[in-house]
Design an enzyme around this catalytic site. Structure first.
Site, PDB file in Angstrom:
ATOM      1  N   ASP A 443      -1.304  -3.033  -6.653  1.00 35.68           N
ATOM      2  CA  ASP A 443      -1.097  -1.757  -7.343  1.00 35.68           C
ATOM      3  C   ASP A 443      -2.441  -1.243  -7.838  1.00 35.68           C
ATOM      4  O   ASP A 443      -3.440  -1.979  -7.891  1.00 35.68           O
ATOM      5  CB  ASP A 443      -0.145  -1.981  -8.520  1.00 35.68           C
ATOM      6  CG  ASP A 443       0.477  -0.696  -9.033  1.00 35.68           C
ATOM      7  OD1 ASP A 443       0.292   0.359  -8.390  1.00 35.68           O
ATOM      8  OD2 ASP A 443       1.165  -0.741 -10.063  1.00 35.68           O
ATOM      9  N   GLU A 446      -6.242   2.517  -5.540  1.00 35.94           N
ATOM     10  CA  GLU A 446      -6.826   3.680  -4.852  1.00 35.94           C
ATOM     11  C   GLU A 446      -8.365   3.697  -4.852  1.00 35.94           C
ATOM     12  O   GLU A 446      -8.920   4.277  -3.897  1.00 35.94           O
ATOM     13  CB  GLU A 446      -6.290   4.973  -5.472  1.00 35.94           C
ATOM     14  CG  GLU A 446      -4.845   5.254  -5.164  1.00 35.94           C
ATOM     15  CD  GLU A 446      -3.877   4.280  -5.855  1.00 35.94           C
ATOM     16  OE1 GLU A 446      -2.849   3.951  -5.248  1.00 35.94           O
ATOM     17  OE2 GLU A 446      -4.174   3.837  -6.974  1.00 35.94           O
ATOM     18  N   ASP A 522       5.097   5.823  -7.452  1.00 31.00           N
ATOM     19  CA  ASP A 522       5.899   6.300  -8.581  1.00 31.00           C
ATOM     20  C   ASP A 522       6.657   7.578  -8.230  1.00 31.00           C
ATOM     21  O   ASP A 522       6.350   8.678  -8.717  1.00 31.00           O
ATOM     22  CB  ASP A 522       5.011   6.535  -9.797  1.00 31.00           C
ATOM     23  CG  ASP A 522       4.292   5.274 -10.230  1.00 31.00           C
ATOM     24  OD1 ASP A 522       4.690   4.184  -9.788  1.00 31.00           O
ATOM     25  OD2 ASP A 522       3.320   5.380 -11.001  1.00 31.00           O
TER      26      ASP A 522
END
Length: 788
Positions: A443, A446, A522
């Site tokens: 997670d 990025e 999300d």
């Protein structure tokens, strides 16, 4: 600071306290200062185009075409893929490719074309280069699939990297798909799409773009053929698409157009031509076979940010067991860490985590751990100290460590573009395995750095090793998650060589399927979020990432019982079937939505368990062929234009068509059918395609149809593998492929192929192997015979 920056700053303060809010303000200013001093200033530029052709140099698979101001290398590979690169750009180095690339096709010939141009003629494709540098890709029959106009570069007068632009034209009937995970798809409408992996910092819906995974990969579907085009550069850029129209404007066709603009990097491109299956097969041969998940990862997963303790995990698991609901994995989010520090455990709330993991494993349930890339900048903390000793963390242009702000506070970031750093990071998973974890979800990669304003990632001036080439975050950003996935996957291969790793990642890039899959991120709770969930899975599959799925119920808020159930029913037919929610969201356990939803969810879970052998087969076939489990309806018949525009149904492998309910209040829905005979699996009523039919969709189920003649491996009542055969149409035959589960190791199971046909008044099923056809050794159940 604009209005959105101010809102972001207030949210940061509100969600993490005043101290965290101040950290995000400081991080934003640090990032701005770093880029102001560490990035080259872009001053005056001069534009350049190739100019007229000067000479050529034949070579293996094609050759080099030289123009007045540029040079073009074209190669047709033995698998039919076309590569071209401008100004010396070669296939390598590339983060997308799994190896050195395919060999050139020795039969491809570079020869003169009309008007002073040149062409490369090969078995599956012809590439024509005009005298001024336009490139046409044609079918063997001479139909033009795409025409790339001469590119344009803008080069700084005082030196440095050039930005570039490439315009292309496609057939008027063509439709665009791909570009990674796009919530508005799967068909990409007219508009501009950014190529920069982005955490939207809030739950997203169909209008939000870009998201966590962007790829310069397009699948273009037209009557003449399907083709995939990949611009192999990881820099920031945009793709602007405009669909064509036949008979537009004074009776003339309007071609479709694509404009790619990149801030830097090489201008190089791969094109694959053929059927959708052929295109994805070639793409997988270039970028790598999808990782094969263990069989348990194809079952049902339950996750939540905020389990909080071992007692809560046991309570949830007991809830599934007491109600007789199948459960295969439980995921622990960042709240199981000690102060949000990666590779740690909060010993107060999880005092005996290995014992819990072992108890769950005895019940057939695996524990899955979140893993974030950011490391708390805290001397004395084991991961920080060992990373510092390895010089593993990203630095700025002056050599100082780049610090951002994430859940643990001030944090530093491993440079996963360095092989040595990847080996160090991969070794850290030993701690996770010792805690009893069997799988991992990456997670915040990025990567994310919370900032009160500006981009919520690292400074673009941050330095990266980039496998020894050196460069900055402008080039490394989009491949950061991909390289982290590689580090984790290779580390797990070394630490537990007898087991297939299970890993999925929020961010990634072309080729990420080599190391695992992904999930939606999300997604917002609501009917638009439900629709976006399907778009993401379909689009990622066409980019070569077959294993993905959404957060069932959405990440935030509290779904209505109807929305939760419809989301649950859709996800039960997707590769990654996982409930998950935010710390502040409503519950996601099926029994929290009333007895009616519970019983319908039980049916969906039972059907997923029954179809598990089919999912195992699809996983093996994806690894061997690159074909996604979840496919658009046009997969087998791309020439059917109506199917190209269908976005509310999908094929699950070759055998099933799934038509989820994506809107409230729906109890009947229209289903588009590809050609052939299809059976409603609930009623066994037969329908004939192509066409559309109206099928009941009561709250207890969504329409699922089986292709006539299909052979589906399913779980029988005794738990063994059974063949569910759907009767072929009279006068026709059918068949299917079965790959039995060989355990979670590396054993290669034998592929079983079956054929079905009518003989007199009976449906005959035979196994087709090297010795010929024989009787199946597995139980067979024939369905659909009574609805002739």
């Amino acid at each position: 600071m604009d209005g959105r920056d101010l809102v972001g700053s207030v949210k940061a303060v509100g969600s993490g306290g005043a101290a965290q809010g101040l950290r995000t303000m400081r991080a934003a200013w640090r990032r701005r200062r770093a880029d102001a001093t560490g990035l080259p200033r872009r001053g005056a530029e001069r534009a350049r185009v190739p100019g007229p052709v000067q000479d050529v140099e034949p070579g293996p698979g094609g050759g080099i075409v030289r123009f007045a101001r540029a040079e073009l290398r074209i190669t047709v590979a033995v698998n039919g893929a076309v590569f071209w690169g401008w100004d010396g750009a070669a296939p390598e180095p590339s983060y997308a490719l799994a190896g050195p690339g395919p060999e050139p096709d020795p039969r491809a010939v570079l020869e003169p074309d009309k008007d002073g141009g040149w062409r490369v003629v090969a078995e599956r494709v012809t590439v024509v280069v005009s005298r001024h540098g336009a490139i046409e890709v044609r079918t063997p029959g001479g139909v033009t699939l795409r025409r790339d106009l001469p590119p344009r570069w803008w080069e700084p007068v005082d030196g440095g990297g050039a930005r570039w632009m490439q315009r292309s034209e496609v057939a008027p009937d063509a439709r665009f798909f791909g570009l990674g995970g796009r919530a508005s798809g799967p068909r990409l409408r007219d508009g501009t799409y950014r190529l920069w992996n982005t955490d939207p910092a809030r739950p997203f819906g169909p209008a939000d773009d870009p998201l966590y995974i962007t790829m310069p990969v397009q699948v273009v579907v037209a009557d003449a053929a399907t083709h995939l085009v990949f611009h192999d550069t990881s820099w920031d850029g945009t793709v602007t698409l405009r669909e064509g129209a036949e008979g537009a404007g004074s009776g003339h066709d309007r071609v479709g157009t694509c404009e790619v603009r990149m801030d830097g990097g090489p201008l190089r491109c791969w094109v694959m031509v053929g059927t959708p299956a052929r295109v994805l097969l070639v793409w997988a041969s270039l970028t790598g076979a999808p990782a094969l998940p263990p069989a348990w990862a194809l079952g049902h997963h339950h996750a939540r940010w905020g389990f909080g303790s071992e007692q809560e995990v046991r309570r949830i698991v007991a809830g599934y067991q007491e109600r007789g609901l199948p459960l295969d994995a439980v995921h622990l989010d960042i709240d199981h860490y000690d102060g949000h520090r990666v590779f740690t455990v909060d010993r107060t709330r999880f005092p005996k985590l290995p014992v819990l993991a072992e108890e769950l494993r005895r019940d057939g349930i695996r524990l899955v751990s979140i893993v974030d890339p950011a490391v708390k900048a805290e001397p004395g903390q084991a991961v920080y100290d060992s990373g510092s000793a390895e010089d593993a963390f990203v630095r700025d242009a002056s050599g100082r460590l780049v610090e951002g702000v994430v859940w643990p506070g001030e944090a530093v970031y491993p440079d996963f573009t360095h092989a040595r750093v990847r080996r160090w990071w991969g070794g850290l998973y030993e701690e996770r395995l010792a805690q009893g974890f069997a799988g991992f979800w990456h997670d915040m990669n990025e990567p994310v750095s919370f900032t009160a304003f500006g981009e919520n990632t690292l400074p673009r001036s941050a330095r990266h090793v980039l496998e020894g080439r050196g460069g900055d975050h402008r080039e490394a950003h989009n491949v950061y998650g991909l390289c982290m996935a590689r580090a984790g996957y290779e580390g797990l291969r070394a630490l537990a060589p007898q087991e297939r790793p299970f890993l999925f990642s929020r961010s990634g890039w072309a080729g990420m399927q080599r190391y695992g899959g992904t999930w939606s991120g999300d997604v917002a709770t609501g009917w638009p979020g439900l629709r976006a969930s399907l778009s993401l899975v379909l689009g990622l599959g066409l980019c070569g990432v077959p294993y993905s799925g959404p957060d069932v119920g959405g990440f935030d808020g509290s779904p209505s019982p109807e929305l939760y159930l419809r989301w649950f029913q859709l996800a039960s037919y997707l590769p990654l079937f996982r409930t998950h929610a935010s710390l502040r969201a409503g519950r996601r356990e099926p029994w929290e939505f009333g007895d009616e939803v519970l019983e319908h969810a039980r049916v969906a879970l039972a059907e997923r368990r029954r179809l598990l052998p089919y999912f195992v087969t699809l996983a093996h076939l994806a690894r061997r062929t690159g074909a996604p489990y979840v496919r658009p309806l046009w997969w087998g018949t791309p020439e059917d234009r109506a199917l190209r525009d269908c976005e509310d149904a999908f094929l699950l492998g070759e055998g099933l068509l799934v038509a989820p309910v994506l809107d409230p209040g729906v109890v009947r829905r229209t289903v588009l059918l590809p050609r052939g005979r299809w059976y409603d699996t609930a009623t066994e009523e037969a329908y004939q395609g192509p066409g559309q039919v109206l099928i009941d969709a009561p709250s207890g189920r969504i329409p699922v149809l089986a292709r006539a003649g299909a052979v589906l491996p399913v779980r029988g009542e005794d738990g063994g593998l059974e063949l569910e055969v759907w009767a072929p149409a009279r006068g026709r035959s059918g068949g299917g492929t079965v790959v039995p589960d060989a355990g979670d190791g590396w054993a290669e199971p034998e592929i079983e192929r079956y054929v079905t046909r009518w003989k007199s008044r009976q449906v005959v099923v035979q196994r087709d192997d090297a010795e010929g056809r024989g009787e199946p050794t597995r139980p067979v159940r024939v369905r659909g015979r009574g609805r002739e």
